[in-house]
Design a protein around this motif. Structure first.
Motif, short mmCIF file in Angstrom:
data_model
loop_
_atom_site.label_atom_id
_atom_site.label_comp_id
_atom_site.label_asym_id
_atom_site.label_seq_id
_atom_site.Cartn_x
_atom_site.Cartn_y
_atom_site.Cartn_z
N GLY A 61 0.80 -1.22 0.00
CA GLY A 61 0.00 0.00 0.00
C GLY A 61 0.83 1.27 0.00
N TYR A 62 2.04 1.20 -0.55
CA TYR A 62 2.92 2.38 -0.55
C TYR A 62 2.29 3.53 -1.35
N CYS A 63 1.65 3.22 -2.47
CA CYS A 63 1.00 4.29 -3.26
C CYS A 63 -0.11 4.96 -2.44
N THR A 64 -0.89 4.16 -1.74
CA THR A 64 -1.95 4.72 -0.88
C THR A 64 -1.34 5.63 0.17
N TYR A 65 -0.24 5.19 0.77
CA TYR A 65 0.48 6.00 1.77
C TYR A 65 0.91 7.34 1.16
N LEU A 66 1.50 7.31 -0.03
CA LEU A 66 1.96 8.55 -0.68
C LEU A 66 0.81 9.48 -1.01
N ILE A 67 -0.28 8.94 -1.51
CA ILE A 67 -1.45 9.76 -1.85
C ILE A 67 -2.06 10.37 -0.58
N ALA A 68 -2.14 9.58 0.49
CA ALA A 68 -2.66 10.11 1.76
C ALA A 68 -1.81 11.28 2.24
N LYS A 69 -0.50 11.15 2.11
CA LYS A 69 0.39 12.25 2.50
C LYS A 69 0.17 13.48 1.61
N MET A 70 -0.03 13.25 0.32
CA MET A 70 -0.29 14.37 -0.62
C MET A 70 -1.52 15.16 -0.20
N PHE A 71 -2.54 14.45 0.28
CA PHE A 71 -3.79 15.10 0.69
C PHE A 71 -3.74 15.62 2.12
N GLY A 72 -2.61 15.47 2.78
CA GLY A 72 -2.46 16.00 4.13
C GLY A 72 -3.18 15.20 5.19
N ILE A 73 -3.47 13.95 4.90
CA ILE A 73 -4.15 13.09 5.88
C ILE A 73 -3.16 12.75 6.99
N LYS A 74 -3.57 12.96 8.22
CA LYS A 74 -2.68 12.72 9.37
C LYS A 74 -2.87 11.32 9.96
N LYS A 75 -4.14 10.87 10.03
CA LYS A 75 -4.46 9.56 10.60
C LYS A 75 -5.37 8.83 9.64
N MET A 76 -5.22 7.52 9.59
CA MET A 76 -6.15 6.73 8.79
C MET A 76 -6.17 5.29 9.25
N ASN A 77 -7.20 4.58 8.82
CA ASN A 77 -7.29 3.16 9.13
C ASN A 77 -6.32 2.38 8.24
N VAL A 78 -5.64 1.43 8.86
CA VAL A 78 -4.73 0.54 8.15
C VAL A 78 -5.06 -0.89 8.54
N MET A 79 -4.56 -1.83 7.76
CA MET A 79 -4.66 -3.25 8.10
C MET A 79 -3.34 -3.61 8.77
N MET A 80 -3.42 -4.10 10.01
CA MET A 80 -2.21 -4.45 10.74
C MET A 80 -2.22 -5.93 11.07
N LYS A 81 -1.08 -6.56 10.81
CA LYS A 81 -0.93 -7.99 11.09
C LYS A 81 -1.20 -8.25 12.57
N ARG A 82 -2.01 -9.24 12.84
CA ARG A 82 -2.31 -9.60 14.24
C ARG A 82 -1.09 -10.28 14.85
N ASN A 83 -0.95 -10.12 16.12
CA ASN A 83 0.17 -10.72 16.85
C ASN A 83 -0.29 -12.05 17.43
N LYS A 84 -0.65 -12.98 16.56
CA LYS A 84 -1.18 -14.26 17.00
C LYS A 84 -0.18 -15.36 16.74
N CYS A 85 -0.17 -16.31 17.63
CA CYS A 85 0.63 -17.52 17.43
C CYS A 85 -0.34 -18.66 17.22
N PHE A 86 -0.18 -19.37 16.14
CA PHE A 86 -1.02 -20.52 15.87
C PHE A 86 -0.27 -21.77 16.26
N LYS A 87 -0.89 -22.59 17.09
CA LYS A 87 -0.24 -23.83 17.54
C LYS A 87 -0.62 -24.96 16.59
#
Length: 91
Positions: A61-87
């Motif tokens: 999502g680097y392009c999305t990041y760059l466009i968000a910065k161009m529009f002056g967006i300070k905060k936004m929703n992102v998808m973040m990898k969960r910190n889960k351990c699968f046994k």
């Protein structure tokens, strides 16, 4: 954008996102940026999410990041990898 077993939605400041060197060195093509920019202007949302690993490093999502910065967006929703351990099942 929808949460999954692997990813959670998190609101984060763009300034807190870590950008790997391979992203910052390899700029997206002007065509791709223009396409993402036009989509955002038309629909007021991004065509693809910013995806981070559990340490806040951008993995997609680097392009999305760059466009968000161009529009002056300070905060936004992102998808973040969960910190889960699968046994395993012991097999």
């Amino acid at each position: 954008m929808k949460e999954t077993e692997q990813y959670k939605i998190k609101t984060i400041r763009l300034s807190r996102i870590k950008i790997a060197e391979e992203f910052s060195k390899a700029m997206p093509t002007p065509n791709k940026l223009k396409e993402k920019y036009t989509y955002y202007r038309k629909y007021h949302r991004f065509s693809s999410p910013i995806i981070l690993n559990k340490h806040g490093m951008l993995t997609d999502g680097y392009c999305t990041y760059l466009i968000a910065k161009m529009f002056g967006i300070k905060k936004m929703n992102v998808m973040m990898k969960r910190n889960k351990c699968f046994k395993g099942n012991g097999e």
